[in-house]
Design a protein around this motif. Structure first.
Motif, mmCIF file in Angstrom:
data_model
loop_
_atom_site.group_PDB
_atom_site.id
_atom_site.type_symbol
_atom_site.label_atom_id
_atom_site.label_comp_id
_atom_site.label_asym_id
_atom_site.label_seq_id
_atom_site.Cartn_x
_atom_site.Cartn_y
_atom_site.Cartn_z
ATOM 1 N N THR A 157 -4.171 8.053 9.545
ATOM 2 C CA THR A 157 -2.967 7.197 9.113
ATOM 3 C C THR A 157 -2.167 7.990 8.166
ATOM 4 O O THR A 157 -2.280 8.399 7.120
ATOM 5 N N VAL B 101 0.521 8.483 5.540
ATOM 6 C CA VAL B 101 1.147 7.488 4.468
ATOM 7 C C VAL B 101 2.127 8.589 3.577
ATOM 8 O O VAL B 101 1.627 9.550 3.114
ATOM 9 N N LEU C 212 6.515 4.874 4.140
ATOM 10 C CA LEU C 212 6.074 4.516 5.652
ATOM 11 C C LEU C 212 4.328 4.707 5.659
ATOM 12 O O LEU C 212 3.811 5.763 5.127
ATOM 13 N N THR C 213 3.821 4.038 6.506
ATOM 14 C CA THR C 213 2.487 4.202 6.871
ATOM 15 C C THR C 213 2.247 3.788 8.381
ATOM 16 O O THR C 213 2.658 2.738 8.887
ATOM 17 N N TYR C 214 1.806 4.919 8.939
ATOM 18 C CA TYR C 214 1.603 4.599 10.370
ATOM 19 C C TYR C 214 0.463 5.606 11.141
ATOM 20 O O TYR C 214 0.252 6.742 10.611
ATOM 21 N N LYS C 215 -0.101 5.215 12.203
ATOM 22 C CA LYS C 215 -1.118 6.171 12.766
ATOM 23 C C LYS C 215 -0.369 7.067 13.350
ATOM 24 O O LYS C 215 0.412 7.016 14.463
ATOM 25 N N ALA C 216 -0.787 8.167 13.352
ATOM 26 C CA ALA C 216 -0.406 9.557 14.096
ATOM 27 C C ALA C 216 -1.026 10.955 13.587
ATOM 28 O O ALA C 216 -1.675 10.835 12.630
ATOM 29 N N PRO D 226 1.228 10.680 18.581
ATOM 30 C CA PRO D 226 0.146 10.172 18.958
ATOM 31 C C PRO D 226 -0.705 11.197 19.888
ATOM 32 O O PRO D 226 0.358 11.738 20.658
ATOM 33 N N TYR E 285 -6.369 8.666 5.184
ATOM 34 C CA TYR E 285 -4.891 8.779 5.125
ATOM 35 C C TYR E 285 -4.288 10.218 4.940
ATOM 36 O O TYR E 285 -5.176 10.930 4.400
ATOM 37 N N ASN F 196 1.536 3.952 -0.679
ATOM 38 C CA ASN F 196 2.732 4.471 -0.731
ATOM 39 C C ASN F 196 3.355 4.785 -2.140
ATOM 40 O O ASN F 196 3.874 5.787 -2.464
#
Ligand code: DUC
Ligand code: ZN
Ligand code: ZN
Ligand code: ZN
Length: 484
Positions: free
Chosen positions: A9, A11, A15-19, A33, A47, A359
């Motif tokens: 994830t 961080v 922003l926080t997002y899966k990638a 992805p 993270y 964050n």
């Protein structure tokens, strides 16, 4: 040859997002992805954050009759072990020495760095040479930050006339002023008085520099910076009085930043009253540790944004070096370590307690200072084109801090016995894995100097003082014939 960090994830400060993150030639080349690469690092449950930047370290620093014991090799190795991928050290010219000669000495020491690094310049004396050198340092060496010691009378300290001259010059050149804010005259007086009264132990160090000396010097530096029109970065903000001055300045639109240390956030003044002399002396640093009210103020500042950066002032001395001060606390070399423990301690006491979001953790350990120092988004970012200085952070991984297993060259740790939860699974310096699950794979000399340009005028103090007092001679008719 590409490396992909998979299943984590991301961080960042906002922003926080899966990638997944692809790295080629030390730089981030793709974020998204389902990426694959020649080499894959598993970040499941972790993270993926910008590596930490510690903007305040003293490696192999000549100080108080000795040299701090972590050099650029052991210091940066310690940093990487704890998720820090860039450090900024203070270049200290000798009295009368040109700033450029001092940088040469720092260039020689830093060739051994395991991660990237930069320098701040210290203004330790004042004269035409320094005035002239400042321009060359900014324009040809990429050093835009200049520190002034308001303490250490007779050694590093500058007086207010020198401070004002230097601040004016920096305003003209687009530099940033930094201050170690303690009133050195008062500290010298208090020290002499305490020693004369027979207070020779390490606890007297704390009595010799109470929070008022820091509050006074911070206020003074802010006012002088305002008159000069220069942005001001206050290093090691340790108390409410100093924080209050910074808070007020920021609310007035001034470009002033405060930097609490992880030590001041998590250790308090009771350490100096420990019955073991070595225990207390090992924790002697300036400013000293404070009480819980001051700690609360610092945490509140990080939460509200009135304080911007968490650093360490890493300046490590061995027990043997600390013992130079047996019988006279003023001879105990000032300084504590923290490079390896800053990120895990801040995560444990900040994020895991709910005081900071992940964050905000990234902001205060990396992104904010990258922006202030003008090396964002090369550093402090997870963005395509940014350096792959990254930490794959495992929030479930824990350990007990101990000198026995640390990277630092000294024989103790001020956080000894503290449990931390939140540690790097991988630390990457420009794409190279330097640490994997506690296994150190650093490469001496891998670190490169990070040049930073001068700031644009928009970053100057926004006080209205200059407009209000811009010199405007008053037209007069009734001028007396003589002055008598
Ligand atoms: N404070 C310390 O404790 N050590 C190094 C310099 C400083 O300002
Ligand atoms: Zn300092
Ligand atoms: Zn320092
Ligand atoms: Zn593993």
């Amino acid at each position: 040859m590409s490396t992909v960090i998979r299943n984590g994830t991301v961080v960042t400060a906002d922003l926080t997002y899966k990638a997944d993150v692809r790295i080629e030639n030390g730089v981030i080349t793709e974020i998204g992805p389902g990426l694959s690469g020649d080499k894959e690092l598993d970040a499941t449950g972790c993270y993926v954050m910008p590596g930490g930047i510690d903007p305040h370290v003293h490696l192999e620093m000549p100080f108080m009759g000795t040299y701090s014991s972590d050099d650029f090799e052991s210091g940066t190795r310690a940093g990487l072990a704890g998720g820090t991928t860039m450090v900024v050290d203070f270049c200290l010219p000798n009295q009368g020495e040109s700033l450029l000669d001092a940088i040469k000495r720092w260039d020689n020491k830093s060739t051994r760095a395991n991660c990237d690094y930069s320098f701040h310049m210290a203004v330790t004396w004042w004269g035409e040479q320094v005035f002239n050198d400042m321009k060359t340092v900014i324009e040809t060496r990429g050093i835009n930050t200049f520190k002034h010691f308001l303490a250490y009378k007779g050694a590093l300290m500058v007086n207010d006339d020198e401070l004002f001259a230097s601040f004016n010059r920096l305003a003209e050149l687009g530099g940033i002023a930094m201050v170690h804010a303690e009133n050195g005259d008062v500290v010298a007086e208090m020290t002499a008085r305490l020693l004369a009264e027979g207070n020779t132990g390490p606890e007297a160090h704390a009595y010799s520099r109470p929070s008022q000396v820091e509050g006074e010097a911070t206020n003074r530096a802010i006012m002088i910076a305002d008159m000069a029109g220069v942005p001001l970065y206050v290093v090691h903000t340790s108390c409410e009085e100093s924080h209050e001055a910074i808070r007020r300045a920021r609310m007035q639109g001034k470009r002033v930043w405060g930097e609490p240390l992880i030590q001041h956030l998590t250790l308090d003044e009771s350490e100096y009253f420990h019955p073991d002399w070595d225990h207390a002396a090992r924790r002697v640093m300036s400013p000293p540790f404070r009480n819980k009210q001051h700690q609360d103020s610092l945490w509140a500042g990080l939460q509200s944004g009135s304080l911007s950066v968490v650093a360490t002032d890493h300046c490590a001395f061995t027990t043997e070096q600390k013992r130079y001060g047996v019988g006279d606390f003023s001879k105990i070399p000032n300084g504590t370590g923290g490079l390896e423990d800053r990120m895990p301690m801040l995560w444990t006491h900040g994020v895991a307690t709910g005081r900071l979001t992940p964050n905000e953790f990234v902001a205060v350990t990396s992104t904010n200072i990258a922006k202030i120092l003008n090396c964002y988004p090369k550093k402090g970012a997870v963005l395509v084109g940014a350096d792959a200085d990254l930490v794959v952070w495992d929030p479930e991984k824990s350990k007990t801090i101990s000198a026995g297993s640390q990277q630092s060259a000294i024989d103790y740790n001020v956080f000894e016995g503290k449990e931390v939860k939140g540690l790097p699974r991988f630390t990457l310096t420009r794409g190279q894995v330097a640490v994997h699950d506690g296994e150190i794979r650093t490469q001496e000399g891998h670190g490169k100097f990070v040049a930073r340009e001068a700031n644009t005028p928009v970053n100057r103090a926004l006080s209205s003082w200059k407009e209000l007092t811009a010199p405007r001679p008053v037209e007069r008719s009734g001028i007396p014939a003589t002055g008598v």
